[in-house]
Design a protein around this motif. Structure first.
Motif, PDB file in Angstrom:
ATOM      1  N   ARG A 150      68.482  20.162  63.518  1.00  0.00           N
ATOM      2  CA  ARG A 150      67.383  20.616  62.653  1.00  0.00           C
ATOM      3  C   ARG A 150      66.794  21.873  63.283  1.00  0.00           C
ATOM      4  O   ARG A 150      66.412  21.854  64.468  1.00  0.00           O
ATOM      5  CB  ARG A 150      66.274  19.565  62.589  1.00  0.00           C
ATOM      6  N   ILE A 151      66.738  22.933  62.506  1.00  0.00           N
ATOM      7  CA  ILE A 151      66.122  24.169  63.003  1.00  0.00           C
ATOM      8  C   ILE A 151      64.941  24.511  62.097  1.00  0.00           C
ATOM      9  O   ILE A 151      65.085  24.533  60.861  1.00  0.00           O
ATOM     10  CB  ILE A 151      67.150  25.319  63.044  1.00  0.00           C
ATOM     11  N   ILE A 152      63.793  24.744  62.707  1.00  0.00           N
ATOM     12  CA  ILE A 152      62.603  25.078  61.937  1.00  0.00           C
ATOM     13  C   ILE A 152      62.056  26.412  62.438  1.00  0.00           C
ATOM     14  O   ILE A 152      61.689  26.551  63.613  1.00  0.00           O
ATOM     15  CB  ILE A 152      61.550  23.964  62.049  1.00  0.00           C
ATOM     16  N   ASN A 153      62.064  27.384  61.559  1.00  0.00           N
ATOM     17  CA  ASN A 153      61.561  28.713  61.904  1.00  0.00           C
ATOM     18  C   ASN A 153      60.128  28.869  61.402  1.00  0.00           C
ATOM     19  O   ASN A 153      59.659  28.075  60.586  1.00  0.00           O
ATOM     20  CB  ASN A 153      62.444  29.788  61.272  1.00  0.00           C
ATOM     21  N   PHE A 154      59.487  29.922  61.865  1.00  0.00           N
ATOM     22  CA  PHE A 154      58.107  30.170  61.419  1.00  0.00           C
ATOM     23  C   PHE A 154      58.009  31.456  60.608  1.00  0.00           C
ATOM     24  O   PHE A 154      58.258  32.541  61.106  1.00  0.00           O
ATOM     25  CB  PHE A 154      57.148  30.188  62.622  1.00  0.00           C
ATOM     26  N   ALA A 155      57.645  31.271  59.338  1.00  0.00           N
ATOM     27  CA  ALA A 155      57.368  32.402  58.447  1.00  0.00           C
ATOM     28  C   ALA A 155      55.842  32.568  58.398  1.00  0.00           C
ATOM     29  O   ALA A 155      55.150  32.094  59.298  1.00  0.00           O
ATOM     30  CB  ALA A 155      57.941  32.100  57.073  1.00  0.00           C
ATOM     31  N   THR A 156      55.353  33.202  57.368  1.00  0.00           N
ATOM     32  CA  THR A 156      53.887  33.366  57.236  1.00  0.00           C
ATOM     33  C   THR A 156      53.527  33.614  55.777  1.00  0.00           C
ATOM     34  O   THR A 156      54.330  34.183  55.025  1.00  0.00           O
ATOM     35  CB  THR A 156      53.387  34.562  58.075  1.00  0.00           C
ATOM     36  N   VAL A 157      52.304  33.237  55.418  1.00  0.00           N
ATOM     37  CA  VAL A 157      51.828  33.543  54.065  1.00  0.00           C
ATOM     38  C   VAL A 157      51.577  35.043  53.899  1.00  0.00           C
ATOM     39  O   VAL A 157      51.442  35.535  52.786  1.00  0.00           O
ATOM     40  CB  VAL A 157      50.552  32.751  53.701  1.00  0.00           C
ATOM     41  N   ALA A 158      51.524  35.770  55.017  1.00  0.00           N
ATOM     42  CA  ALA A 158      51.286  37.226  54.926  1.00  0.00           C
ATOM     43  C   ALA A 158      52.413  37.920  54.154  1.00  0.00           C
ATOM     44  O   ALA A 158      52.196  38.977  53.555  1.00  0.00           O
ATOM     45  CB  ALA A 158      51.164  37.825  56.323  1.00  0.00           C
ATOM     46  N   THR A 159      53.624  37.310  54.163  1.00  0.00           N
ATOM     47  CA  THR A 159      54.744  37.942  53.442  1.00  0.00           C
ATOM     48  C   THR A 159      54.562  37.836  51.923  1.00  0.00           C
ATOM     49  O   THR A 159      54.481  38.870  51.250  1.00  0.00           O
ATOM     50  CB  THR A 159      56.092  37.337  53.901  1.00  0.00           C
ATOM     51  N   PRO A 160      54.441  36.603  51.358  1.00  0.00           N
ATOM     52  CA  PRO A 160      54.270  36.562  49.895  1.00  0.00           C
ATOM     53  C   PRO A 160      52.935  37.154  49.422  1.00  0.00           C
ATOM     54  O   PRO A 160      52.861  37.679  48.311  1.00  0.00           O
ATOM     55  CB  PRO A 160      54.341  35.065  49.559  1.00  0.00           C
ATOM     56  N   LEU A 161      51.895  37.111  50.276  1.00  0.00           N
ATOM     57  CA  LEU A 161      50.591  37.662  49.866  1.00  0.00           C
ATOM     58  C   LEU A 161      50.546  39.183  50.031  1.00  0.00           C
ATOM     59  O   LEU A 161      49.593  39.829  49.605  1.00  0.00           O
ATOM     60  CB  LEU A 161      49.459  37.023  50.690  1.00  0.00           C
ATOM     61  N   LYS A 162      51.567  39.741  50.684  1.00  0.00           N
ATOM     62  CA  LYS A 162      51.656  41.212  50.873  1.00  0.00           C
ATOM     63  C   LYS A 162      50.341  41.761  51.447  1.00  0.00           C
ATOM     64  O   LYS A 162      49.737  42.694  50.922  1.00  0.00           O
ATOM     65  CB  LYS A 162      52.009  41.900  49.559  1.00  0.00           C
ATOM     66  N   LEU A 163      49.916  41.155  52.535  1.00  0.00           N
ATOM     67  CA  LEU A 163      48.604  41.497  53.099  1.00  0.00           C
ATOM     68  C   LEU A 163      48.548  42.912  53.667  1.00  0.00           C
ATOM     69  O   LEU A 163      49.406  43.300  54.458  1.00  0.00           O
ATOM     70  CB  LEU A 163      48.243  40.500  54.212  1.00  0.00           C
ATOM     71  N   GLU A 164      47.526  43.636  53.275  1.00  0.00           N
ATOM     72  CA  GLU A 164      47.321  44.978  53.839  1.00  0.00           C
ATOM     73  C   GLU A 164      47.013  44.856  55.330  1.00  0.00           C
ATOM     74  O   GLU A 164      46.293  43.939  55.745  1.00  0.00           O
ATOM     75  CB  GLU A 164      46.146  45.663  53.133  1.00  0.00           C
ATOM     76  N   GLY A 165      47.562  45.763  56.095  1.00  0.00           N
ATOM     77  CA  GLY A 165      47.349  45.740  57.543  1.00  0.00           C
ATOM     78  C   GLY A 165      48.383  44.898  58.280  1.00  0.00           C
ATOM     79  O   GLY A 165      48.409  44.858  59.504  1.00  0.00           O
TER      80      GLY A 165
END
Lengths: 101, 231
Positions: free
Chosen positions: B123-138
């Motif tokens: 089992r491999i679990i990576n870490f993404a972020t909500v910053a990608t789909p939310l396209k956060l400025e900065g």
């Protein structure tokens, strides 16, 4: 030197044995110096070649206590692929081990 | 039950929490971070390294194979962030963030999969972020590094499926850790307002998803990124 090369060849043959366990009788890979590991004449499909390389790297790691990456940029850019046959792969791995000294 | 979990970035934050959480559940944990760990437990082994140093990562796996035997579960947690406007972001920030978040994640995934494939289970679990789909400025560099992690998750899930290895990612919302400490409060509040469930994430939200992904019954779930908070 020759002893190291024989050890490497045995590791490659051992990896071929492992691949053969998964293959039907009529598709068994012959263990010889000239067995082609890559290209149109190779009995291995691309995934079997991946499994073979991983298995060889792992056995080198246990036998020589050294971590090497066989499918490295050098291997990919060589005019004559080190995967063309067993004997070429033996000498390529031997070089990698010497560089790793 | 006595599975071996490898967690990257265990000195603090989510990594440290997951370490303690799974030690309590009886797992054997191997952890790593750039600094020494203050965590002392007979079932915990720590390695000091930079996750993007290929030689050191390979040496670490060499030692794990010799002394611990195997890795069943990889939690690819190590990550860094940096907020800046695209016009002001120096090249060194790109290099640092991509080294840790992308190269580090990839190296651990590759080496762990080589160990897991022999047992036809992993089992491999990576870490993404909500910053990608939310396209956060900065967050251009951080979000794009995690977009790369999402792609690595999706492609490797296909390549590793035949070895019985699943690869998934968790996309946490902001959690009270060092990672978000420098983000202004109004930015954070605005971000939370874009979630379906409007609160900061908690460590238990992450372990809940990890629990789900590592259980035996989750062997038909792969290539997914699960975002928290309804993003």
């Amino acid at each position: 030197m020759l002893e190291t090369q024989n050890k490497i060849k045995n590791i490659i043959f051992q990896a071929i044995d492992e691949i053969n366990l998964e293959l039907p009788k009529n598709k068994q890979i012959v263990k010889s110096d000239n067995t082609q590991l890559y290209g149109s004449q190779s009995p291995l499909d691309s995934l079997e070649l991946v499994n073979l390389i991983v298995s060889i790297e792992d056995n080198i790691d246990s036998e020589f206590d050294k971590s090497i990456t066989i499918a490295n940029e050098k291997a990919m850019s060589m005019k004559n692929s080190p995967f063309r046959d067993v004997i070429s792969l033996v000498s390529f791995i031997n070089e990698l081990l010497e560089e790793n000294e | 039950m006595n599975k071996i979990i490898l967690i990257t970035g265990t000195s603090k934050g989510i990594g440290r929490y997951l370490c303690e959480y799974y030690l309590e559940k009886g797992f054997t944990i191997v952890g790593c971070s750039r600094s020494e760990s203050s965590l002392k437990n007979e079932n915990y082994t720590h390695f000091c390294l930079n996750v993007s140093d290929e030689k050191k990562v390979k040496e670490m796996f060499h030692t794990i194979k010799k002394e611990i035997g195997t890795v069943d579960i990889l939690i690819n947690n190590a990550g860094i962030a940096s907020m800046n406007h695209v016009l002001l972001t120096p090249m060194s920030t790109l290099e640092n963030i991509f080294s840790t978040n992308v190269f580090g994640t990839y190296l651990f995934l590759r080496e762990a999969a080589k160990v897991m494939m022999k047992k036809k289970w992993g089992r491999i679990i990576n870490f993404a972020t909500v910053a990608t789909p939310l396209k956060l400025e900065g967050e251009a560099i951080y979000a794009s590094s995690k977009a790369a992690v999402k792609s690595i998750t999706e492609v490797s899930s296909k390549e590793l499926a035949e070895y019985g290895i699943t690869v998934n990612a968790i996309g946490p919302t902001p959690i009270e850790t060092d990672l978000i400490r420098s983000v202004p409060k109004e930015k954070m509040d605005a971000l939370i307002q874009r979630q379906a469930i409007k609160r900061l994430g908690e460590f238990r939200d992450v372990s809940n998803v990890v629990d789900f992904l590592i259980q035996e019954e989750s062997d038909f779930i792969t290539g997914q990124t699960i975002y928290l908070g309804g993003v």
